[in-house]
Design a protein around this motif. Structure first.
Motif, PDB file in Angstrom:
ATOM      1  N   UNK A  72      -5.117   4.867   3.388  1.00  0.00           N
ATOM      2  CA  UNK A  72      -3.701   5.405   3.433  1.00  0.00           C
ATOM      3  C   UNK A  72      -2.701   4.669   2.699  1.00  0.00           C
ATOM      4  N   UNK A  73      -2.077   5.266   1.746  1.00  0.00           N
ATOM      5  CA  UNK A  73      -1.106   4.490   1.189  1.00  0.00           C
ATOM      6  C   UNK A  73       0.195   4.881   1.451  1.00  0.00           C
ATOM      7  N   UNK A  74       0.852   3.449   1.589  1.00  0.00           N
ATOM      8  CA  UNK A  74       2.532   3.900   1.727  1.00  0.00           C
ATOM      9  C   UNK A  74       3.325   4.245   0.490  1.00  0.00           C
ATOM     10  N   UNK A 208       3.548  -4.277  -3.732  1.00  0.00           N
ATOM     11  CA  UNK A 208       3.494  -3.693  -2.471  1.00  0.00           C
ATOM     12  C   UNK A 208       2.433  -2.988  -1.856  1.00  0.00           C
ATOM     13  N   UNK A 209       1.224  -2.586  -2.819  1.00  0.00           N
ATOM     14  CA  UNK A 209       0.128  -1.887  -2.461  1.00  0.00           C
ATOM     15  C   UNK A 209      -0.923  -2.946  -1.586  1.00  0.00           C
ATOM     16  N   UNK A 210      -0.509  -4.133  -1.530  1.00  0.00           N
ATOM     17  CA  UNK A 210      -1.307  -5.025  -0.674  1.00  0.00           C
ATOM     18  C   UNK A 210      -0.520  -5.218   0.718  1.00  0.00           C
ATOM     19  N   UNK A 211       0.501  -4.610   0.968  1.00  0.00           N
ATOM     20  CA  UNK A 211       1.171  -4.709   2.403  1.00  0.00           C
ATOM     21  C   UNK A 211       0.331  -3.842   3.304  1.00  0.00           C
ATOM     22  N   UNK A 212       0.208  -4.256   4.356  1.00  0.00           N
ATOM     23  CA  UNK A 212      -0.630  -3.623   5.589  1.00  0.00           C
ATOM     24  C   UNK A 212       0.424  -3.082   6.758  1.00  0.00           C
ATOM     25  N   UNK A 220       2.844  -6.331   7.004  1.00  0.00           N
ATOM     26  CA  UNK A 220       2.255  -7.709   6.961  1.00  0.00           C
ATOM     27  C   UNK A 220       1.391  -7.902   5.793  1.00  0.00           C
ATOM     28  N   UNK A 221       1.219  -8.941   5.099  1.00  0.00           N
ATOM     29  CA  UNK A 221       0.499  -9.437   4.087  1.00  0.00           C
ATOM     30  C   UNK A 221      -0.531 -10.237   4.517  1.00  0.00           C
ATOM     31  N   UNK A 222      -1.789  -9.780   4.383  1.00  0.00           N
ATOM     32  CA  UNK A 222      -3.020 -10.702   4.608  1.00  0.00           C
ATOM     33  C   UNK A 222      -3.225 -11.801   3.699  1.00  0.00           C
ATOM     34  N   UNK A 223      -2.627 -11.577   2.517  1.00  0.00           N
ATOM     35  CA  UNK A 223      -2.599 -12.635   1.351  1.00  0.00           C
ATOM     36  C   UNK A 223      -1.393 -12.658   0.687  1.00  0.00           C
TER      37      UNK A 223
END
Length: 290
Positions: A72-74, A208-212, A220-223
């Motif tokens: 799922x993408x925001x 921003x696609x790396x945000x969870x 949050x960002x895992x990395x």
């Protein structure tokens, strides 16, 4: 026949997830700072089909084994700004650019906030977020600027998280809430309009696609390095609007279409399974009796 049964079942599961995603978007039409979610579907890996006759294997071709909702993408598009008149309400208005590493020119992002390079790479437009911190000290990011102030002067988000300043520490007000003034760059001002040296921590997320998504309107960002997170600089095309909140960016028309399409596709896959079930029943009962 069994392969077709599993393919239809995979389609039902995928459409159920699409339906749930659309329902979630509709439920958050009036949620401050909510970002629309889109379900991304992909096919299962193809398999090579071969026929064996007289000990000789003849390749027939490749066959797809179904579809699944991979992620799922925001959708990080700007929501409408709504005036609230409250001094503790803030909204971000940003139109951030990203330079092409080859030419140095700004990438032409489309209306959905993405750019597809000649090599097929998808690049998303950088986004600005308020930076907050939970009770465990984890750094989170949100577009919901409906803040409150504790009796001790701490600035909190609507989810109860501490709002961080540009120095990475929680923001604590020295004056009263009625005298709270913030300029367009997020600097807190005193009664005379002079900067106090405290600035809201506005984070720029380059990827921003790396945000969870965590829920409660935060990510949050895992990395953090992979997401390209940094604090806003003076040259960023970004403004803080005091007395405003950002509405949900859900496209009601599109979400309604997606909801109906998922429902119809689910029904179609269901009928296919019913057909296979009827065929198997005849094969077991009628053919076996002969």
């Amino acid at each position: 026949m069994i392969r077709g049964l599993y393919t239809a079942a995979a389609g039902m599961v995928t459409e159920q997830r699409r339906h749930d995603t659309a329902t979630q978007n509709i439920a958050n039409l009036n949620t401050t700072g909510y970002k629309q979610v889109e379900s991304i579907s992909h096919s299962f890996p193809n398999v090579l089909i071969s026929a064996m006759q007289g000990g000789i294997v003849k390749p027939i071709g490749r066959m797809n084994t179904g579809v699944f909702a991979e992620q799922s993408m925001s959708k990080f598009l700007q929501g409408d700004l709504v005036e609230s008149g409250k001094s503790t309400d803030f909204a971000l208005s940003a139109d951030l650019r990203l330079a092409d590493p080859t030419t140095g020119a700004n990438l032409p992002f489309d209306a959905s906030g993405k750019y597809i390079s000649d090599q097929g790479e998808i690049i998303y437009q950088p986004q600005a977020f308020f930076t907050v911190q939970d009770n465990d000290g984890n750094t989170l990011y949100t577009r919901n600027g409906g803040f409150t102030v504790t009796p001790a002067g701490e600035l909190l988000s609507s989810g109860g998280y501490k709002v961080l300043g540009a120095d990475g520490r929680p923001v604590v007000l020295n004056g009263t809430v009625d005298n709270l003034k913030v300029d367009e760059k997020g600097n807190l001002l005193d009664a005379t309009g002079a900067p106090t040296g405290v600035r809201l921590g506005i984070s720029i997320v380059t990827r921003p696609e790396n945000l969870v998504r965590d829920g409660n309107g935060v990510f949050h960002a895992e990395d953090a390095q992979a997401a390209g997170i940094r604090y806003a600089a003076a040259g960023d095309n970004m403004q803080v609007r005091q007395g405003y909140i950002e509405g949900s960016n859900v496209d009601v028309t599109q979400v309604t279409v997606d909801l109906n399409a998922a429902y119809r596709a689910y029904e179609a896959n269901q009928k296919v399974i019913q057909f296979y079930d009827s065929s198997l029943q005849k094969a077991v009962n009628d053919v076996g009796r002969v």
